[in-house]
Write a protein that holds these residues in place. Structure first.
Motif, PDB file in Angstrom:
ATOM      1  N   ALA A 254     -58.940 -76.032  34.199  1.00 47.09           N
ATOM      2  CA  ALA A 254     -57.523 -76.408  34.150  1.00 47.09           C
ATOM      3  C   ALA A 254     -57.366 -77.923  34.299  1.00 47.09           C
ATOM      4  O   ALA A 254     -56.551 -78.533  33.590  1.00 47.09           O
ATOM      5  N   ASP A 255     -58.142 -78.532  35.192  1.00 49.24           N
ATOM      6  CA  ASP A 255     -58.089 -79.986  35.355  1.00 49.24           C
ATOM      7  C   ASP A 255     -58.376 -80.685  34.025  1.00 49.24           C
ATOM      8  O   ASP A 255     -57.716 -81.670  33.680  1.00 49.24           O
ATOM      9  N   GLY A 256     -59.361 -80.177  33.295  1.00 49.76           N
ATOM     10  CA  GLY A 256     -59.685 -80.765  31.996  1.00 49.76           C
ATOM     11  C   GLY A 256     -58.533 -80.670  31.015  1.00 49.76           C
ATOM     12  O   GLY A 256     -58.263 -81.619  30.263  1.00 49.76           O
ATOM     13  N   MET A 257     -57.838 -79.546  31.012  1.00 52.40           N
ATOM     14  CA  MET A 257     -56.681 -79.386  30.127  1.00 52.40           C
ATOM     15  C   MET A 257     -55.551 -80.347  30.539  1.00 52.40           C
ATOM     16  O   MET A 257     -54.894 -80.936  29.683  1.00 52.40           O
ATOM     17  N   VAL A 258     -55.356 -80.502  31.849  1.00 46.25           N
ATOM     18  CA  VAL A 258     -54.310 -81.394  32.355  1.00 46.25           C
ATOM     19  C   VAL A 258     -54.659 -82.850  32.024  1.00 46.25           C
ATOM     20  O   VAL A 258     -53.800 -83.608  31.556  1.00 46.25           O
ATOM     21  N   GLU A 259     -55.912 -83.232  32.236  1.00 46.55           N
ATOM     22  CA  GLU A 259     -56.338 -84.608  31.961  1.00 46.55           C
ATOM     23  C   GLU A 259     -56.113 -84.997  30.500  1.00 46.55           C
ATOM     24  O   GLU A 259     -55.797 -86.143  30.198  1.00 46.55           O
ATOM     25  N   ARG A 260     -56.254 -84.038  29.615  1.00 43.08           N
ATOM     26  CA  ARG A 260     -56.071 -84.308  28.185  1.00 43.08           C
ATOM     27  C   ARG A 260     -54.622 -84.128  27.739  1.00 43.08           C
ATOM     28  O   ARG A 260     -54.299 -84.288  26.574  1.00 43.08           O
ATOM     29  N   GLY A 261     -53.732 -83.747  28.660  1.00 44.36           N
ATOM     30  CA  GLY A 261     -52.316 -83.627  28.353  1.00 44.36           C
ATOM     31  C   GLY A 261     -51.913 -82.302  27.731  1.00 44.36           C
ATOM     32  O   GLY A 261     -50.787 -82.151  27.261  1.00 44.36           O
ATOM     33  N   TYR A 262     -52.794 -81.317  27.757  1.00 45.04           N
ATOM     34  CA  TYR A 262     -52.499 -80.026  27.141  1.00 45.04           C
ATOM     35  C   TYR A 262     -51.862 -79.034  28.109  1.00 45.04           C
ATOM     36  O   TYR A 262     -51.336 -78.001  27.697  1.00 45.04           O
ATOM     37  N   ALA A 263     -51.924 -79.328  29.399  1.00 41.61           N
ATOM     38  CA  ALA A 263     -51.335 -78.450  30.413  1.00 41.61           C
ATOM     39  C   ALA A 263     -50.846 -79.312  31.569  1.00 41.61           C
ATOM     40  O   ALA A 263     -51.173 -80.500  31.660  1.00 41.61           O
ATOM     41  N   SER A 264     -50.054 -78.693  32.426  1.00 42.61           N
ATOM     42  CA  SER A 264     -49.606 -79.352  33.649  1.00 42.61           C
ATOM     43  C   SER A 264     -49.674 -78.325  34.774  1.00 42.61           C
ATOM     44  O   SER A 264     -49.793 -77.127  34.529  1.00 42.61           O
ATOM     45  N   PHE A 265     -49.608 -78.827  35.993  1.00 46.23           N
ATOM     46  CA  PHE A 265     -49.593 -77.952  37.160  1.00 46.23           C
ATOM     47  C   PHE A 265     -48.171 -77.831  37.681  1.00 46.23           C
ATOM     48  O   PHE A 265     -47.405 -78.787  37.640  1.00 46.23           O
ATOM     49  N   GLY A 266     -47.833 -76.644  38.152  1.00 46.17           N
ATOM     50  CA  GLY A 266     -46.532 -76.407  38.756  1.00 46.17           C
ATOM     51  C   GLY A 266     -46.669 -75.415  39.891  1.00 46.17           C
ATOM     52  O   GLY A 266     -47.729 -74.818  40.077  1.00 46.17           O
ATOM     53  N   LYS A 267     -45.617 -75.237  40.638  1.00 44.25           N
ATOM     54  CA  LYS A 267     -45.611 -74.279  41.749  1.00 44.25           C
ATOM     55  C   LYS A 267     -44.988 -72.966  41.289  1.00 44.25           C
ATOM     56  O   LYS A 267     -44.044 -72.942  40.503  1.00 44.25           O
ATOM     57  N   ASP A 268     -45.537 -71.896  41.787  1.00 40.50           N
ATOM     58  CA  ASP A 268     -45.016 -70.572  41.502  1.00 40.50           C
ATOM     59  C   ASP A 268     -43.705 -70.398  42.266  1.00 40.50           C
ATOM     60  O   ASP A 268     -43.683 -70.559  43.487  1.00 40.50           O
ATOM     61  N   PRO A 269     -42.586 -70.099  41.577  1.00 38.15           N
ATOM     62  CA  PRO A 269     -41.311 -69.952  42.289  1.00 38.15           C
ATOM     63  C   PRO A 269     -41.309 -68.797  43.292  1.00 38.15           C
ATOM     64  O   PRO A 269     -40.569 -68.828  44.268  1.00 38.15           O
ATOM     65  N   GLN A 270     -42.179 -67.782  43.081  1.00 36.54           N
ATOM     66  CA  GLN A 270     -42.244 -66.659  44.019  1.00 36.54           C
ATOM     67  C   GLN A 270     -43.195 -66.913  45.190  1.00 36.54           C
ATOM     68  O   GLN A 270     -43.103 -66.246  46.214  1.00 36.54           O
ATOM     69  N   ASP A 271     -44.132 -67.863  45.015  1.00 35.22           N
ATOM     70  CA  ASP A 271     -45.118 -68.125  46.061  1.00 35.22           C
ATOM     71  C   ASP A 271     -45.547 -69.586  45.961  1.00 35.22           C
ATOM     72  O   ASP A 271     -46.408 -69.934  45.153  1.00 35.22           O
ATOM     73  N   ALA A 272     -44.963 -70.433  46.777  1.00 36.89           N
ATOM     74  CA  ALA A 272     -45.197 -71.881  46.696  1.00 36.89           C
ATOM     75  C   ALA A 272     -46.644 -72.259  46.990  1.00 36.89           C
ATOM     76  O   ALA A 272     -47.060 -73.376  46.704  1.00 36.89           O
ATOM     77  N   ARG A 273     -47.428 -71.342  47.540  1.00 40.59           N
ATOM     78  CA  ARG A 273     -48.833 -71.636  47.811  1.00 40.59           C
ATOM     79  C   ARG A 273     -49.679 -71.594  46.534  1.00 40.59           C
ATOM     80  O   ARG A 273     -50.766 -72.134  46.501  1.00 40.59           O
ATOM     81  N   ARG A 274     -49.147 -70.943  45.504  1.00 43.85           N
ATOM     82  CA  ARG A 274     -49.914 -70.777  44.264  1.00 43.85           C
ATOM     83  C   ARG A 274     -49.592 -71.898  43.286  1.00 43.85           C
ATOM     84  O   ARG A 274     -48.433 -72.209  43.044  1.00 43.85           O
TER      85      ARG A 274
END
Length: 131
Positions: A45-65
């Protein structure tokens, strides 16, 4: 993929894209679906984010995820990867009989460790038919 404007293609990208195009996934869920550790899923996932193809977000049902979400560029990348795969698959189908293709597919599926991994594969990518 570089010719299509998408630098840094990795073989694991196609698998992640197939999952992420449907919906955002938590890191742990990605690892489970791909049959890898949570740490390995995070690296992918980090690789996808670094290349701009994905981003990280928080799960609205579980902020730990932490969720992995495709960006618009990631959605375009997914379409480009599938178009390239389809072209390669069509070229292969022109050179191999349907029976030979089905036999090769069966051998490759047998490589997956465990029944659960093979079931997940069969659900996400059904075996070829002998039409």
């Amino acid at each position: 993929m570089e010719e299509a404007g998408f630098a840094g293609y990795r073989q694991t990208d196609a698998w992640m894209l197939r999952l992420l195009i449907r919906r955002p996934w938590a890191i742990g869920q990605l690892g489970e679906a791909m049959g890898v550790t949570r740490q390995a899923a995070r690296q992918l996932a980090d690789g996808m984010v670094e290349r701009g193809y994905a981003s990280f977000g928080k799960d609205p049902q579980d902020a730990r995820r932490t969720l992995v979400v495709l960006t618009p560029s990631g959605e375009s990348y997914a379409r480009a990867v599938w178009q390239a795969q389809d072209a390669l698959n069509n070229a292969l189908r022109d050179r191999v009989s349907a029976a030979d293709l089905a036999a090769a597919d069966a051998v490759l599926r047998a490589v997956f460790p465990g029944d659960q991994a093979r079931r997940r594969l069969d659900e996400s990518i059904p075996p070829p038919s002998l039409k």
